[in-house]
Design an enzyme around this catalytic site. Structure first.
Site, PDB file in Angstrom:
ATOM      1  N   LEU A 113       0.816  -1.213   0.000  1.00  0.00           N
ATOM      2  CA  LEU A 113       0.000   0.000   0.000  1.00  0.00           C
ATOM      3  C   LEU A 113       0.850   1.263   0.000  1.00  0.00           C
ATOM      4  CD1 LEU A 113      -3.042  -0.514   2.396  1.00  0.00           C
ATOM      5  CD2 LEU A 113      -3.033  -0.370  -0.085  1.00  0.00           C
ATOM      6  N   CYS A 114       1.989   1.201   0.739  1.00  0.00           N
ATOM      7  CA  CYS A 114       2.792   2.420   0.832  1.00  0.00           C
ATOM      8  C   CYS A 114       3.447   2.765  -0.509  1.00  0.00           C
ATOM      9  CB  CYS A 114       3.821   2.320   1.948  1.00  0.00           C
ATOM     10  SG  CYS A 114       4.419   0.669   2.226  1.00  0.00           S
ATOM     11  N   THR A 115       3.741   1.732  -1.313  1.00  0.00           N
ATOM     12  CA  THR A 115       4.255   2.006  -2.663  1.00  0.00           C
ATOM     13  C   THR A 115       3.193   2.745  -3.465  1.00  0.00           C
ATOM     14  OG1 THR A 115       5.599   0.017  -2.608  1.00  0.00           O
ATOM     15  CG2 THR A 115       5.131   0.936  -4.784  1.00  0.00           C
TER      16      THR A 115
END
Lengths: 516, 183
Positions: free
Chosen positions: A278-280
């Site tokens: 998700l952080c990507t």
């Protein structure tokens, strides 16, 4: 991801079926029907002798619309090759095979086949099975026809878009193959009672998800019963043939519950789905797919508080597409298109029409062999790879003898007065089990949970209740127990299938545990 | 194995016993595996669990984490778990119900935890996920941000980050965003 692009190349043809009309002969005799799109594929080719008699015009008209009347092969001629297979002895036949010219009639009049899925594989399967002598078919599919299906789901036409796949597919094959009856079911597989599935002699799967396969597998294996020596009772065996394709690759496997591995025995064959961190997505998108997943997984919820995203709603999809596009521009990423958006969000598996045809043909043949016994079945997993050259390989997978779904489980006989607490004590002392601290569940009903505390409290009152009562007075039932069991001298957590039979309770006709 | 003549004989038997059993609810392999996971839960002392739909729905549950150390000590954070029938082939879907000022949890409750997405493996279980979530509170990570602003503050000015967390947990504004009290 690489394969996905293949899908879209083919998808483009699908979106514009009229483009194919330019390649096919134009209809010249059907007045006023020029707007009618030409078919992309059709399956009943007239035999050479018949087509030579037909004039060019007639032939062109016939090719332009498979729905138009055209001379069908006479009945005996159509089945000639099939009859040869069924009426002659051979060295590779099953032991029970008794060649006879009447076998084809029996095949058509007795055998009920369920085809699960009426999509890319399902269309092919229905056609192949109908042309293999099966006359009593059912097909189940919850989906409606989308314009992008038309390039390969050859039973469907432009005017069918939006209609039920099962209903249209059934109608088209019945129009083409006389004597065949196909009952369509426009619903989810979970919507059908188990009784519905019990009527079929064989189930052929043309599905695109692990979840649906797993469900049908559990239903089919649920009919399986074992005798006291843990041998499957033949009359309870419901065989399945499972097909699957992804781009240029595919598989066809035969599942005979109790004999060959079931779907759950080697579910580990399936690689896990690719998921982006998700952080990507939120921070460092690098690909078009990252931008689309950002719009889908993060941005949607941010803007539409609480409103669920519906992948089948064109407006929703359009919103995701435009948000993904904005994001791609912001990060200087190219390649976000509407069709890629659909592909990523719906996790569309790339589809090649010919792969479907090859896999379906293999499945139909296996179904035919299983039912007729006219030749040996594949044992038990055929993989096809047409990506680099052509490779076909058959692997003989083995069953998981402790499989929770198709395995026999351990038989435990109880008095009708035995309580759940006594039952749990028995599991601890049973020489084959020795499960300590067992938690017990029965068909989604948690009878006793050792942990966590809140569930222990909720289920504790059951401990003093007789099992016969908890299992609602049935003569026998399957329950599952979790606990610590000994394995090679070590205590490891284990999940076990148990067959509970009550002493002195009359089993109904179908239930054939040895207590009866 | 299966034989046409056998099917022919079977037809008569079936007709006799058609009124056999009542259909039963199927329990998926995923549900059974989840039953095992839940019955073997070994919760850290910071964590409790509840089942809003009762004892027979294990597929939807909530856990509550009350960190006993670090920036988030004293707060109460609720997470919802949604487990699909494809479990453990698919990871559980986890969302944070409590609005929290955290570099790895965004304001919609999305959680950036590797084992919930790219690093999920069927050998992992619910316990692993719960320990992972606890780790997020003891070791917030500025390298995998979902809340970009919070991550920058944590990286450049840990003192200010600590103050921001306190303010958010007590109920108040951090920048433009209001955080309801959770301490």
């Amino acid at each position: 991801m690489r394969d996905r692009h293949l899908c879209f190349l083919i998808g483009e043809t699908g979106r514009n079926p009229n483009a194919a009309a330019q390649l096919a002969p134009q209809p010249s005799v059907r007045g006023g029907s020029h707007s009618q799109p030409a078919p992309l594929l059709f399956f009943l080719v007239p035999s050479p002798s018949e087509s030579s008699k037909a004039s060019r015009t007639q032939r062109a008209a016939a090719m332009a619309s498979p729905d138009a009347e055209q001379p069908a092969p006479t009945e005996p001629a159509r089945w000639r090759d099939l009859d040869m297979l069924l009426s002659r002895p051979g060295n590779l036949v099953e032991a029970s095979f008794d060649p006879s010219p009447t076998l084809r009639d029996l095949l058509g009049s007795l055998v009920e086949v369920l085809v699960v899925g009426a999509g890319g594989l399902g269309c092919e399967l229905l056609k192949d099975l109908a042309l293999s002598g099966f006359k009593k078919l059912h097909v189940i599919d919850m989906d409606t026809i989308d314009v992008s299906n038309l390039n390969r789901q050859f039973l469907f036409r432009v005017q069918d878009v939006g209609k039920s796949k099962a209903e249209v597919a059934a109608k088209r094959v019945m129009e083409r193959v006389s004597g065949v009856n196909i009952v369509p079911h426009f619903c989810r597989i979970e919507d059908k009672e188990l009784e519905f599935y019990s009527q079929f002699h064989i189930i052929v799967l043309g599905l695109d998800s692990i979840e649906a396969r797993s469900y049908i597998n559990s239903v089919a294996c649920g009919f399986l019963e074992y005798d006291s020596n843990d041998n499957p009772l033949p009359e309870t065996v419901k065989p399945m043939v499972d097909g699957g394709t992804e781009g240029f690759k595919g598989h066809a496997r035969v599942i005979i519950p109790g004999t060959t591995p079931c779907f759950e025995c080697n579910i580990w064959l399936f690689p896990p789905q690719v998921k982006f961190p998700l952080c990507t997505l939120a921070e460092t998108p690098r690909t078009a797919a990252h931008c689309i997943e950002y719009a889908h997984l993060i941005k949607w919820d941010e803007v539409h508080s609480g409103k669920p995203f519906d992948a089948d709603d064109a407006e929703h999809m359009q919103w995701i597409y435009s948000e993904a596009l904005k994001r791609a521009e912001l990060f200087g990423i190219s390649g976000v298109t509407y069709s890629l958006t659909q592909g990523v969000v719906k996790n569309i598996i790339p589809a090649i029409a010919s792969t479907n045809a090859i896999i379906s043909a293999a499945c139909a043949l296996e179904a035919f062999k299983l039912i007729s016994g006219c030749s040996k079945s594949v044992s038990n997993y055929l993989t096809y790879n047409g990506l680099e050259g052509t490779h076909i390989k058959v692997t003989d997978f083995v069953r998981d003898k402790d499989c929770l779904v198709c395995g026999p489980g351990t038989l435990i006989e109880l008095d009708t007065s035995s309580t759940l607490a006594e039952f749990i004590k028995m599991l601890e002392e049973h020489p084959k089990l020795r499960i300590s601290k067992a938690s017990v569940t029965h068909e989604g009903n948690n009878l006793y949970m050792q942990s966590p505390e809140v569930l222990e409290q909720m289920t504790r009152p059951n401990l003093s209740v007789p099992m016969f009562e908890l299992l609602k007075g049935v003569p026998c039932a399957t329950v599952h127990a979790t606990g610590m069991a000994e394995n090679n001298g070590k205590k490891v957590s284990s999940l076990r299938k148990l067959r509970v039979a009550f002493k002195g309770v009359e089993a109904s006709n179908m239930d054939t545990t040895e207590s009866s | 194995m299966i034989n046409l003549f056998k099917i022919k004989g079977q037809k008569k038997e079936e007709a006799a016993s058609a009124a056999g059993k009542a259909p039963v609810k199927k329990q998926s392999a995923g549900e059974l595996r989840l039953h095992k996971d839940i019955s073997e839960l070994n919760l850290p002392k910071t964590t409790s669990i509840s089942f809003p739909n009762g004892k027979d729905d294990l597929m939807n549950f909530e856990i509550i984490i009350r960190p006993d150390e670090g920036y988030y000590m004293g707060g109460t954070f609720v997470f919802t778990f949604q487990v699909s029938p494809s479990y453990p082939h698919e990871p559980p879907k986890v969302k944070c119900k409590t609005k929290v000022y955290h570099p790895n949890i965004d304001l919609e409750g999305n959680v950036c935890l590797n084992i919930l997405r790219e690093d999920w493996k069927p050998v992992l279980n619910i316990n692993t996920v719960i320990y992972g979530l606890n780790l997020l509170f003891t070791q917030p990570n500025d390298e995998d941000p979902l809340n970009h602003e919070a991550a920058v503050v944590l990286r450049d000015n840990p003192k200010m980050f600590e103050a921001n967390v306190k303010r958010a947990m007590a109920g108040g504004y951090v920048g433009q965003h209001y955080f309801p009290r959770c301490a």
